[in-house]
Design a protein around this motif. Structure first.
Motif, mmCIF file in Angstrom:
data_model
loop_
_atom_site.group_PDB
_atom_site.id
_atom_site.type_symbol
_atom_site.label_atom_id
_atom_site.label_comp_id
_atom_site.label_asym_id
_atom_site.label_seq_id
_atom_site.Cartn_x
_atom_site.Cartn_y
_atom_site.Cartn_z
ATOM 1 N N TYR A 1 0.829 -1.211 0.000
ATOM 2 C CA TYR A 1 0.000 0.000 0.000
ATOM 3 C C TYR A 1 0.862 1.259 0.000
ATOM 4 O O TYR A 1 0.529 2.243 -0.660
ATOM 5 N N SER B 1 2.446 1.672 -3.577
ATOM 6 C CA SER B 1 1.425 1.992 -4.582
ATOM 7 C C SER B 1 0.902 3.410 -4.381
ATOM 8 O O SER B 1 0.703 4.154 -5.358
ATOM 9 N N GLY B 2 0.701 3.812 -3.127
ATOM 10 C CA GLY B 2 0.253 5.178 -2.849
ATOM 11 C C GLY B 2 1.311 6.205 -3.213
ATOM 12 O O GLY B 2 1.003 7.273 -3.747
ATOM 13 N N LEU C 1 1.430 6.516 -7.023
ATOM 14 C CA LEU C 1 0.246 7.235 -7.497
ATOM 15 C C LEU C 1 0.405 8.724 -7.253
ATOM 16 O O LEU C 1 0.082 9.546 -8.123
ATOM 17 N N TRP C 2 0.911 9.083 -6.086
ATOM 18 C CA TRP C 2 1.116 10.497 -5.758
ATOM 19 C C TRP C 2 2.179 11.119 -6.663
ATOM 20 O O TRP C 2 2.000 12.239 -7.158
ATOM 21 N N SER D 1 0.753 10.656 -10.723
ATOM 22 C CA SER D 1 -0.599 11.073 -11.116
ATOM 23 C C SER D 1 -1.077 12.299 -10.347
ATOM 24 O O SER D 1 -1.451 13.305 -10.946
ATOM 25 N N MET E 1 -2.460 6.117 -15.100
ATOM 26 C CA MET E 1 -1.876 5.326 -14.009
ATOM 27 C C MET E 1 -0.828 4.331 -14.492
ATOM 28 O O MET E 1 -0.353 3.507 -13.713
ATOM 29 N N THR F 1 2.368 4.113 -12.471
ATOM 30 C CA THR F 1 2.146 3.477 -11.169
ATOM 31 C C THR F 1 2.169 1.963 -11.302
ATOM 32 O O THR F 1 2.833 1.260 -10.525
ATOM 33 N N VAL G 1 -6.190 -2.500 -4.121
ATOM 34 C CA VAL G 1 -6.087 -1.059 -3.859
ATOM 35 C C VAL G 1 -5.838 -0.295 -5.157
ATOM 36 O O VAL G 1 -6.243 0.872 -5.289
ATOM 37 N N LEU G 2 -5.212 -0.932 -6.135
ATOM 38 C CA LEU G 2 -4.969 -0.270 -7.423
ATOM 39 C C LEU G 2 -6.287 0.003 -8.138
ATOM 40 O O LEU G 2 -6.440 1.037 -8.808
ATOM 41 N N TYR H 1 -7.854 3.004 -6.399
ATOM 42 C CA TYR H 1 -7.257 4.245 -6.901
ATOM 43 C C TYR H 1 -7.880 4.640 -8.241
ATOM 44 O O TYR H 1 -8.187 5.824 -8.481
ATOM 45 N N ILE I 1 -9.833 8.138 -9.230
ATOM 46 C CA ILE I 1 -9.334 9.002 -10.299
ATOM 47 C C ILE I 1 -10.381 9.161 -11.395
ATOM 48 O O ILE I 1 -10.573 10.254 -11.948
#
Length: 245
Positions: free
Chosen positions: A26, A29-30, A33-34, A37, A45, A48, A108-109, A112, A116
């Motif tokens: 997590y 991946s977070g 993403l930050w 994206s 994405m 990511t 979790v992907l 996200y 988005i």
């Protein structure tokens, strides 16, 4: 098989391993993403997913390193191997338990992507500019990630069955994952045409990339499933030799 699946799945949460794996998954991946994206205002994405592919090469061996090695170290494998359970059920149960933990992280992907997509829709409604979210690419990336995860898990369980040292199992699994990734690069240094084509045909990364473009090929899906079957079969052969030794 169900009993093995339940026992192995529970064991991930009776020790820190499952929590640590999910926390690291997590976190990265977070972070990606930050970075790729949110800070750029991009709804793409793909970066990511790409970086999570490389993280999986290192992280999944940590998830699988104890599946067989720990039983061998504690000598509990003898009890399992002499119990009335098939080797297929044993290996498949352990594989499905690890794959279930992997899916809990990978979902979790998709979360996200949903957020988005909602942000893109809200922006389009506010500005009046027509915009759409690339769901085909997202689904392709998710399917590719899941298939690659299954391959890495089955390879990790196979390596774990060869040793009782968890660290050796983890390092060996990382090495196998890197070799699988480098197949198409290795092919560039092979001068024999038929051997070069054979190595390219076994390249997992090229086939994975097709999913990232939103291209769903039955042949590629069969290829990844076949790799999982081969690694699980090899694990069963290792256990069978140990059972009768």
């Amino acid at each position: 098989m169900i009993a093995i699946l339940k026992r192995e799945f529970t064991s991930y949460f009776t020790s820190p391993l499952g929590y640590v794996y999910l926390a690291v998954f997590y976190c990265f991946s977070g972070l990606f993403l930050w970075m790729f994206s949110l800070t750029t205002g991009s709804a793409d994405m793909s970066a990511t997913f790409l970086w999570m592919f490389f993280i999986m090469m290192i992280l999944i061996p940590v998830l699988t390193m104890r599946t067989m090695a720990d039983d061998k170290r504690q000598k509990t494998d003898q009890l399992t191997l002499t119990s009335p359970i098939s080797l297929f059920g044993l290996v498949t149960g352990k594989f499905l338990a690890a794959f279930s933990i992997f899916l809990i992280g990978a979902v979790v992907l998709l979360v996200y992507a949903v957020f988005i997509s909602a942000a893109v829709s809200d922006t389009a409604a506010t500005t009046g500019v027509e915009a759409s979210f690339g769901w085909a690419s997202v689904f392709g990336n998710i399917v590719g990630i899941c298939l690659m995860g299954a391959v890495f898990i089955s390879a990790g369980i196979f390596i774990s069955s060869l040793t009782e040292n968890q660290m050796i199992a983890a390092i060996g699994s990382i090495g196998v994952n890197i070799v699988l990734y480098l197949f198409d690069i290795i092919a560039n240094f092979v001068q024999i045409d038929w051997l070069q084509q054979l190595i390219i045909s076994l390249s997992v990364y090229n086939k994975y990339q097709e999913f990232t473009y939103g291209i769903f090929s039955l042949g590629n899906i069969v290829f990844f499933v076949s790799l999982v079957v081969v690694f699980n079969f090899l694990t069963m052969r290792v256990l069978e030799r140990r059972r009768w030794s």
